[in-house]
Design a protein around this motif. Structure first.
Motif, PDB file in Angstrom:
ATOM      1  N   TRP A   1       0.827  -1.198   0.000  1.00  0.00           N
ATOM      2  CA  TRP A   1       0.000   0.000   0.000  1.00  0.00           C
ATOM      3  C   TRP A   1       0.867   1.255   0.000  1.00  0.00           C
ATOM      4  O   TRP A   1       0.584   2.217  -0.732  1.00  0.00           O
ATOM      5  N   ARG A   2       1.905   1.240   0.787  1.00  0.00           N
ATOM      6  CA  ARG A   2       2.789   2.400   0.874  1.00  0.00           C
ATOM      7  C   ARG A   2       3.500   2.664  -0.443  1.00  0.00           C
ATOM      8  O   ARG A   2       3.656   3.805  -0.872  1.00  0.00           O
ATOM      9  N   GLN A   3       3.899   1.622  -1.105  1.00  0.00           N
ATOM     10  CA  GLN A   3       4.646   1.778  -2.344  1.00  0.00           C
ATOM     11  C   GLN A   3       3.746   2.103  -3.535  1.00  0.00           C
ATOM     12  O   GLN A   3       4.152   2.828  -4.437  1.00  0.00           O
ATOM     13  N   ALA A   4       2.513   1.573  -3.533  1.00  0.00           N
ATOM     14  CA  ALA A   4       1.654   1.706  -4.705  1.00  0.00           C
ATOM     15  C   ALA A   4       0.644   2.841  -4.589  1.00  0.00           C
ATOM     16  O   ALA A   4       0.248   3.406  -5.620  1.00  0.00           O
ATOM     17  N   GLN A   5       0.211   3.191  -3.375  1.00  0.00           N
ATOM     18  CA  GLN A   5      -0.885   4.137  -3.250  1.00  0.00           C
ATOM     19  C   GLN A   5      -0.515   5.436  -2.550  1.00  0.00           C
ATOM     20  O   GLN A   5      -1.174   6.453  -2.769  1.00  0.00           O
ATOM     21  N   ALA A   6       0.478   5.420  -1.699  1.00  0.00           N
ATOM     22  CA  ALA A   6       0.789   6.618  -0.921  1.00  0.00           C
ATOM     23  C   ALA A   6       1.601   7.615  -1.739  1.00  0.00           C
ATOM     24  O   ALA A   6       2.564   7.253  -2.411  1.00  0.00           O
ATOM     25  N   ARG A   7       1.200   8.871  -1.688  1.00  0.00           N
ATOM     26  CA  ARG A   7       1.981   9.947  -2.306  1.00  0.00           C
ATOM     27  C   ARG A   7       2.956  10.551  -1.303  1.00  0.00           C
ATOM     28  O   ARG A   7       4.064  10.935  -1.657  1.00  0.00           O
TER      29      ARG A   7
ATOM     30  N   PHE B   1       1.470   9.092   8.947  1.00  0.00           N
ATOM     31  CA  PHE B   1       1.199   9.564   7.588  1.00  0.00           C
ATOM     32  C   PHE B   1       1.552  11.037   7.450  1.00  0.00           C
ATOM     33  O   PHE B   1       1.461  11.801   8.412  1.00  0.00           O
ATOM     34  N   GLU B   2       1.890  11.407   6.228  1.00  0.00           N
ATOM     35  CA  GLU B   2       2.126  12.812   5.928  1.00  0.00           C
ATOM     36  C   GLU B   2       0.828  13.542   5.644  1.00  0.00           C
ATOM     37  O   GLU B   2       0.654  14.700   6.037  1.00  0.00           O
ATOM     38  N   HIS B   3      -0.122  12.874   4.964  1.00  0.00           N
ATOM     39  CA  HIS B   3      -1.362  13.521   4.542  1.00  0.00           C
ATOM     40  C   HIS B   3      -2.568  12.899   5.234  1.00  0.00           C
ATOM     41  O   HIS B   3      -2.678  11.671   5.348  1.00  0.00           O
ATOM     42  N   GLN B   4      -3.502  13.756   5.652  1.00  0.00           N
ATOM     43  CA  GLN B   4      -4.685  13.296   6.364  1.00  0.00           C
ATOM     44  C   GLN B   4      -5.571  12.423   5.488  1.00  0.00           C
ATOM     45  O   GLN B   4      -6.077  11.390   5.934  1.00  0.00           O
ATOM     46  N   GLU B   5      -5.760  12.819   4.225  1.00  0.00           N
ATOM     47  CA  GLU B   5      -6.651  12.047   3.365  1.00  0.00           C
ATOM     48  C   GLU B   5      -6.115  10.642   3.124  1.00  0.00           C
ATOM     49  O   GLU B   5      -6.892   9.674   3.017  1.00  0.00           O
TER      50      GLU B   5
ATOM     51  N   ARG C   1      -7.979   7.124   4.154  1.00  0.00           N
ATOM     52  CA  ARG C   1      -8.183   6.061   3.171  1.00  0.00           C
ATOM     53  C   ARG C   1      -7.534   4.762   3.633  1.00  0.00           C
ATOM     54  O   ARG C   1      -8.106   3.673   3.483  1.00  0.00           O
ATOM     55  N   PHE C   2      -6.359   4.865   4.221  1.00  0.00           N
ATOM     56  CA  PHE C   2      -5.667   3.685   4.740  1.00  0.00           C
ATOM     57  C   PHE C   2      -6.511   2.995   5.806  1.00  0.00           C
ATOM     58  O   PHE C   2      -6.673   1.774   5.803  1.00  0.00           O
ATOM     59  N   LEU C   3      -7.071   3.782   6.726  1.00  0.00           N
ATOM     60  CA  LEU C   3      -7.863   3.210   7.811  1.00  0.00           C
ATOM     61  C   LEU C   3      -9.097   2.506   7.264  1.00  0.00           C
ATOM     62  O   LEU C   3      -9.453   1.405   7.711  1.00  0.00           O
TER      63      LEU C   3
END
Length: 492
Positions: free
Chosen positions: A289-295, A311-315, A319-321
């Motif tokens: 998830w971190r490699q494919a979806q996180a900006r 996380f760096e970003h709230q959104e 979404r992760f949760l």
């Protein structure tokens, strides 16, 4: 030693990513970029077998084979488990005063005919005649006042479980990811705590997911667990051993209870099975998830079923949760709704709050410590401060109070020896940098409790404050910091 090769069945674990090595298995902090090197992987003893049994080279060959081919299945492992020398070492490693299981067998009695017992156990393992017995239910008090159920296996079950764990560790220690710290050789809770602190302080972390899995050890699905194990273990005899322990059930109040879910806490095999389950359900999924979806940047630290994700970003955190809840439901797990939350936390959040431009950072608990955004006294640099959890401190003081009541008529030397051991153990765990004030408060509370007990039993001579201070100075060690700063531990 024979090894069979089996193709990984992608249908067994949906969405299971490749196990190809992407970096050291014990990287310091699992951020979005994998770190270079790690002193724990290089220097820590990998398994107890390397200096305890007569066949260390056999486990080293297994470890090397697992490292070379991350999809290899091991089809000949039982002879390592049933090795009499390995069983003898497992016996010596057991606590001599440990509680007996349902068969009443004690360490001392079993050792009176150790060689004959070990040889008999080895033969039964080889011919498939070994039978797992139900575990005896026991309870221990939790910090919140509730009772934690534990299981007490029989002595022979403990021996075989230790042998299986030692052999399987040679395989799984190659597979497990770097942000998994719980119950692994050469790793400790303080390394997990330091990894989390370093990750938050060095990465762009603005939001923290503080999560709790509801009754994890009671809801772990046996079917999925066996499928996960079969990804690497092709020896059906070893798999059947694990199934025997899972199906042995619990004996409580004379009644035997069995379930298709859960693994009883208390056996040597339970922590490894928990790590295997969460490795496939959580760790590999988080990495992908971190490699494919996180900006933005994402960090993760897990200790058994307790984990924190930054996380760096709230959104992205939200979404992760949401996706994590779906992921867990797929494998029979559930996040505790009252103990799982997203909160603002990190360098930027603390800076904006101090300047009046943002919300106050939250706090969260992890491995007995409350984590707080703070500043260093010199230089004013951002730092993650760890304080002893209030519930943990109160629970320990309540335990000390009860023990002192039982020891009221002991000599001062006996009471002082007990309290000295309590404080030393407390300081060894909670003695982290910037927690000195909490350690002092705990020591002072223990002194007050001791004084109360001494005054209650002294009907002739009043225990003055001066005499109490003299006793405390003689018997109770001063509060001390026992651990380095997180960045010092991870400097290499």
């Amino acid at each position: 030693m024979k090894h069979g090769r089996g193709k990984s069945d992608s249908s067994v674990v949906p969405e299971k990513p490749s196990n190809k090595a992407e970096g050291p298995a014990a990287e310091r902090v699992e951020g979005r970029e994998l770190a270079e090197g790690n002193r724990f992987e290089q220097n820590a003893p990998r398994t107890q077998s390397r200096k305890g049994t007569g066949a260390p080279h056999a486990l080293e060959r297994i470890r090397e084979a697992a490292r070379k081919d991350r999809k290899q299945k091991f089809t000949a492992l039982l002879h390592h488990v049933s090795d009499p020398e390995r069983l003898r070492v497992a016996y010596r490693q057991l606590k001599h005063d440990a509680a007996a299981g349902v068969d009443g067998e004690t360490w001392q009695h079993y050792g009176q005919a150790l060689e004959a017992n070990v040889q008999d156990l080895s033969e039964r393992l080889k011919r498939g005649a070994y039978r797992a017995k139900p575990v005896r239910r026991a309870y221990i008090a939790k910090a919140d006042g509730r009772q934690r159920p534990l299981g007490v296996p029989t002595l022979e079950d403990k021996l075989v479980q230790r042998a299986v764990v030692e052999v399987l560790n040679a395989i799984y220690e190659v597979d497990f990811v770097g942000f998994s710290y719980g119950y692994r050789p050469g790793r400790s809770p303080h390394e997990a705590l330091d990894a989390l602190a370093v990750g938050i302080q060095t990465q762009k972390v603005n939001w923290v997911l503080d999560a709790d899995i509801r009754s994890f050890f009671d809801t772990l699905d046996h079917g999925w667990l066996v499928k996960f194990i079969e990804h690497r273990i092709g020896d059906r005899r070893v798999v059947r051993l694990i199934q025997k322990w899972l199906n042995a059930g619990v004996l409580e109040d004379g009644k035997r209870m069995q379930s298709e879910q859960g693994t009883v806490q208390g056996g040597s095999i339970s922590p490894l099975l928990a790590n295997v389950y969460l490795h496939y359900v959580f760790d590999l999924w988080v990495r992908r998830w971190r490699q494919a979806q996180a900006r933005g940047q994402v960090i993760a630290v897990r200790f058994a079923d307790d984990f924190v994700v930054g996380f760096e970003h709230q959104e992205e955190a939200e979404r992760f949760l949401s996706e994590l809840r779906e992921r867990f439901a797929r494998f029979g797990l559930e996040l505790h709704p009252e103990k799982t939350r997203l909160l603002p936390f990190g360098r930027k959040v603390d800076r904006e709050w101090r300047s009046g431009r943002g919300p106050k950072p939250g706090t969260f608990n992890f491995l007995g410590f409350t984590h707080v955004c703070a500043k260093t006294s010199k230089g004013g640099f951002f730092v993650v401060q760890r304080r002893t959890m209030r519930k943990r401190r109160q629970a320990k003081l309540a335990e000390v109070k009860e023990q002192l009541r039982k020891r009221m008529h002991q000599t001062i030397r006996e009471q002082g020896t007990y309290l000295r051991a309590v404080l030393r153990g407390y300081f060894r765990y909670y003695g982290v940098p910037m927690n000195g004030h909490a350690l002092d408060l705990f020591r002072q509370a223990v002194i007050r409790q001791w004084g109360h007990v001494l005054r209650r039993r002294s009907q002739i001579h009043h225990v003055t404050a001066q005499r109490l201070a003299s006793c405390a100075s003689r018997w109770l060690p001063p509060a001390r910091i026992c651990h380095p700063y997180p960045w010092v531990r991870f400097a290499s």
